[in-house]
Design a protein around this motif. Sequence first.
Motif, PDB file in Angstrom:
ATOM      1  N   LEU A   1       0.849  -1.204   0.000  1.00  0.00           N
ATOM      2  CA  LEU A   1       0.000   0.000   0.000  1.00  0.00           C
ATOM      3  C   LEU A   1       0.883   1.251   0.000  1.00  0.00           C
ATOM      4  O   LEU A   1       0.453   2.313   0.400  1.00  0.00           O
ATOM      5  CB  LEU A   1      -0.923  -0.008   1.224  1.00  0.00           C
ATOM      6  CG  LEU A   1      -1.790  -1.265   1.414  1.00  0.00           C
ATOM      7  CD1 LEU A   1      -2.573  -1.180   2.724  1.00  0.00           C
ATOM      8  CD2 LEU A   1      -2.748  -1.456   0.245  1.00  0.00           C
ATOM      9  N   GLU A   2       2.096   1.121  -0.426  1.00  0.00           N
ATOM     10  CA  GLU A   2       3.228   2.050  -0.505  1.00  0.00           C
ATOM     11  C   GLU A   2       4.249   1.645   0.555  1.00  0.00           C
ATOM     12  O   GLU A   2       4.002   1.744   1.748  1.00  0.00           O
ATOM     13  CB  GLU A   2       2.873   3.539  -0.356  1.00  0.00           C
ATOM     14  CG  GLU A   2       4.111   4.435  -0.604  1.00  0.00           C
ATOM     15  CD  GLU A   2       3.843   5.952  -0.666  1.00  0.00           C
ATOM     16  OE1 GLU A   2       2.670   6.369  -0.711  1.00  0.00           O
ATOM     17  OE2 GLU A   2       4.821   6.703  -0.665  1.00  0.00           O
ATOM     18  N   SER A   3       5.398   1.248   0.054  1.00  0.00           N
ATOM     19  CA  SER A   3       6.516   0.879   0.926  1.00  0.00           C
ATOM     20  C   SER A   3       7.531   2.021   0.905  1.00  0.00           C
ATOM     21  O   SER A   3       7.270   3.080   0.332  1.00  0.00           O
ATOM     22  CB  SER A   3       7.141  -0.426   0.432  1.00  0.00           C
ATOM     23  OG  SER A   3       7.803  -0.203  -0.793  1.00  0.00           O
TER      24      SER A   3
ATOM     25  N   ILE B   1       7.974  21.826   0.529  1.00  0.00           N
ATOM     26  CA  ILE B   1       8.713  22.405   1.656  1.00  0.00           C
ATOM     27  C   ILE B   1       9.345  21.335   2.533  1.00  0.00           C
ATOM     28  O   ILE B   1      10.134  21.626   3.413  1.00  0.00           O
ATOM     29  CB  ILE B   1       7.803  23.277   2.555  1.00  0.00           C
ATOM     30  CG1 ILE B   1       6.498  22.540   2.806  1.00  0.00           C
ATOM     31  CG2 ILE B   1       7.573  24.631   1.937  1.00  0.00           C
ATOM     32  CD1 ILE B   1       5.904  22.872   4.123  1.00  0.00           C
ATOM     33  N   LYS B   2       8.966  20.078   2.277  1.00  0.00           N
ATOM     34  CA  LYS B   2       9.338  19.046   3.234  1.00  0.00           C
ATOM     35  C   LYS B   2       9.931  17.858   2.478  1.00  0.00           C
ATOM     36  O   LYS B   2       9.606  17.673   1.304  1.00  0.00           O
ATOM     37  CB  LYS B   2       8.007  18.790   3.933  1.00  0.00           C
ATOM     38  CG  LYS B   2       7.685  17.648   4.625  1.00  0.00           C
ATOM     39  CD  LYS B   2       6.276  17.664   5.207  1.00  0.00           C
ATOM     40  CE  LYS B   2       5.821  16.227   5.165  1.00  0.00           C
ATOM     41  NZ  LYS B   2       4.477  16.027   5.621  1.00  0.00           N
ATOM     42  N   PRO B   3      10.804  17.086   3.106  1.00  0.00           N
ATOM     43  CA  PRO B   3      11.354  15.925   2.388  1.00  0.00           C
ATOM     44  C   PRO B   3      10.289  14.843   2.187  1.00  0.00           C
ATOM     45  O   PRO B   3       9.727  14.357   3.162  1.00  0.00           O
ATOM     46  CB  PRO B   3      12.464  15.404   3.308  1.00  0.00           C
ATOM     47  CG  PRO B   3      12.490  16.282   4.507  1.00  0.00           C
ATOM     48  CD  PRO B   3      11.318  17.187   4.483  1.00  0.00           C
TER      49      PRO B   3
ATOM     50  N   VAL C   1      -1.943  16.742  -3.166  1.00  0.00           N
ATOM     51  CA  VAL C   1      -1.120  17.783  -3.792  1.00  0.00           C
ATOM     52  C   VAL C   1      -1.261  19.083  -3.005  1.00  0.00           C
ATOM     53  O   VAL C   1      -2.361  19.456  -2.605  1.00  0.00           O
ATOM     54  CB  VAL C   1      -1.505  17.976  -5.279  1.00  0.00           C
ATOM     55  CG1 VAL C   1      -2.931  18.487  -5.453  1.00  0.00           C
ATOM     56  CG2 VAL C   1      -0.512  18.899  -5.986  1.00  0.00           C
ATOM     57  N   ARG C   2      -0.156  19.741  -2.770  1.00  0.00           N
ATOM     58  CA  ARG C   2      -0.191  21.051  -2.113  1.00  0.00           C
ATOM     59  C   ARG C   2      -0.324  22.112  -3.193  1.00  0.00           C
ATOM     60  O   ARG C   2       0.616  22.349  -3.957  1.00  0.00           O
ATOM     61  CB  ARG C   2       1.067  21.250  -1.290  1.00  0.00           C
ATOM     62  CG  ARG C   2       1.138  20.300  -0.094  1.00  0.00           C
ATOM     63  CD  ARG C   2       2.216  20.760   0.808  1.00  0.00           C
ATOM     64  NE  ARG C   2       2.395  19.888   1.946  1.00  0.00           N
ATOM     65  CZ  ARG C   2       2.651  20.339   3.175  1.00  0.00           C
ATOM     66  NH1 ARG C   2       2.739  21.634   3.393  1.00  0.00           N
ATOM     67  NH2 ARG C   2       2.841  19.498   4.162  1.00  0.00           N
ATOM     68  N   ARG C   3      -1.506  22.714  -3.239  1.00  0.00           N
ATOM     69  CA  ARG C   3      -1.823  23.697  -4.282  1.00  0.00           C
ATOM     70  C   ARG C   3      -0.905  24.912  -4.194  1.00  0.00           C
ATOM     71  O   ARG C   3      -0.635  25.421  -3.120  1.00  0.00           O
ATOM     72  CB  ARG C   3      -3.278  24.137  -4.162  1.00  0.00           C
ATOM     73  CG  ARG C   3      -4.263  23.132  -4.733  1.00  0.00           C
ATOM     74  CD  ARG C   3      -5.697  23.536  -4.475  1.00  0.00           C
ATOM     75  NE  ARG C   3      -6.592  22.652  -5.215  1.00  0.00           N
ATOM     76  CZ  ARG C   3      -7.288  23.024  -6.287  1.00  0.00           C
ATOM     77  NH1 ARG C   3      -7.222  24.278  -6.725  1.00  0.00           N
ATOM     78  NH2 ARG C   3      -8.061  22.162  -6.914  1.00  0.00           N
TER      79      ARG C   3
HETATM   80  C1  SN0 Z   1       3.350  10.649   0.169  1.00  0.00           C
HETATM   81  C2  SN0 Z   1       4.548  10.479  -0.765  1.00  0.00           C
HETATM   82  O1  SN0 Z   1       5.038   9.347  -0.921  1.00  0.00           O
HETATM   83  O2  SN0 Z   1       4.972  11.470  -1.375  1.00  0.00           O
HETATM   84  C3  SN0 Z   1       2.172   9.836  -0.299  1.00  0.00           C
HETATM   85  C4  SN0 Z   1       1.789   9.962  -1.719  1.00  0.00           C
HETATM   86  C5  SN0 Z   1       0.766   8.969  -2.168  1.00  0.00           C
HETATM   87  N1  SN0 Z   1       2.982  12.037   0.240  1.00  0.00           N
HETATM   88  C6  SN0 Z   1       3.163  12.772   1.325  1.00  0.00           C
HETATM   89  O3  SN0 Z   1       3.675  12.294   2.316  1.00  0.00           O
HETATM   90  C7  SN0 Z   1       2.687  14.217   1.288  1.00  0.00           C
HETATM   91  C8  SN0 Z   1       2.938  14.913   2.586  1.00  0.00           C
HETATM   92  C9  SN0 Z   1       2.785  16.424   2.540  1.00  0.00           C
HETATM   93  O4  SN0 Z   1       2.992  16.992   3.603  1.00  0.00           O
HETATM   94  O5  SN0 Z   1       2.500  17.020   1.495  1.00  0.00           O
END
Ligand code: SN0
Length: 316
Positions: free
Chosen positions: A141-143, A177-179, A275-277
Amino acid sequence: MKQFTSVHDVTDINALVAEALQHKQNPYANQQLGKNKTIGLVFLNPSLRTRMSTQKAALNLGMNVMVLNIDKEGWALELQDGAVMNGTTVEHVREAAAVLGQYVDIIGVRSFPGLKDREEDYSEQVFNKFVEYCGVPIVSLESATRHPLQSLADSITIEELKTKARPKVVLTWAPHIKPLPQAVPNSFAEWMCKADVDFVIAHPEGYELNTDFTDGAFITHNQQEALQGADFIYVKNWSAYEPYGKVIKGHDDWMLTNESLQATNNAKVMHCLPVRRNLELSDEILDGPNSVVIHEAGNRVWAAQAVLKQLLDSLS
Ligand code: SN0
């Protein structure tokens, strides 16, 4: 299919995409297949689309669904082997995963990377512990390094909306803005490198992805050059692979606007969401005629349904 953790678990991608589109046409054709079968969805991180679309897919197949937000509702999990558990962790993943496997027929796990220790993240320590100890088929479900259900939904979307046999698909980095993890771009690249598309990756210097995932892609640091004649633009932020998990300052001009679309072939704009608009992607694109992000998110159901159908087939 015995598990779904990456594109490497899929024997025929085109057939899986075609199967997903059949589910879209006829969602309830396999209602008997999942009768008395249970899927457990275990989240160590937040989710909207993955959680709801996978539940919907399972329900369409007649399955029962149980969801555990283990990071918030479960016992604090210990992941290190040999740990003396005299601190804050209460239950080892060895027991937790094995016990969950007693209750369900298929397990889904979401586990994001820590983005601190590259080797640890890229060895998929957490995810692989669930695979090892749960004893039932597992779906990602995303690793830490991949999001294959998203990539399958993206492949379905491109197949549906393409207007030529071999479209040009551009994955472009976007500001944040964030990793953020590299999972979505890694996975998308891995799927597109195997698809019948001209695949280009554009990112600022310093955001090179692990080449295991990008073999066969044309890679450039010039976004406008990449966008020339594009049929699909896949927008996504990711943090650096080297130095690992870092955000490099600047590059705000990588956010797409309608002007950036002018050189494209009226490109359809994709994003996995959330998505951050006006940071990653402008309002004018998201609210305009080129955005297909909602359609793409809708396809998450059919991606999950095609995968769960194949996993259910392997149980019987
Ligand atoms: C996750 C990512 O893997 O980029 C999930 C995407 C399906 N996205 C985020 O963690 C976004 C967090 C944020 O603060 O915008």
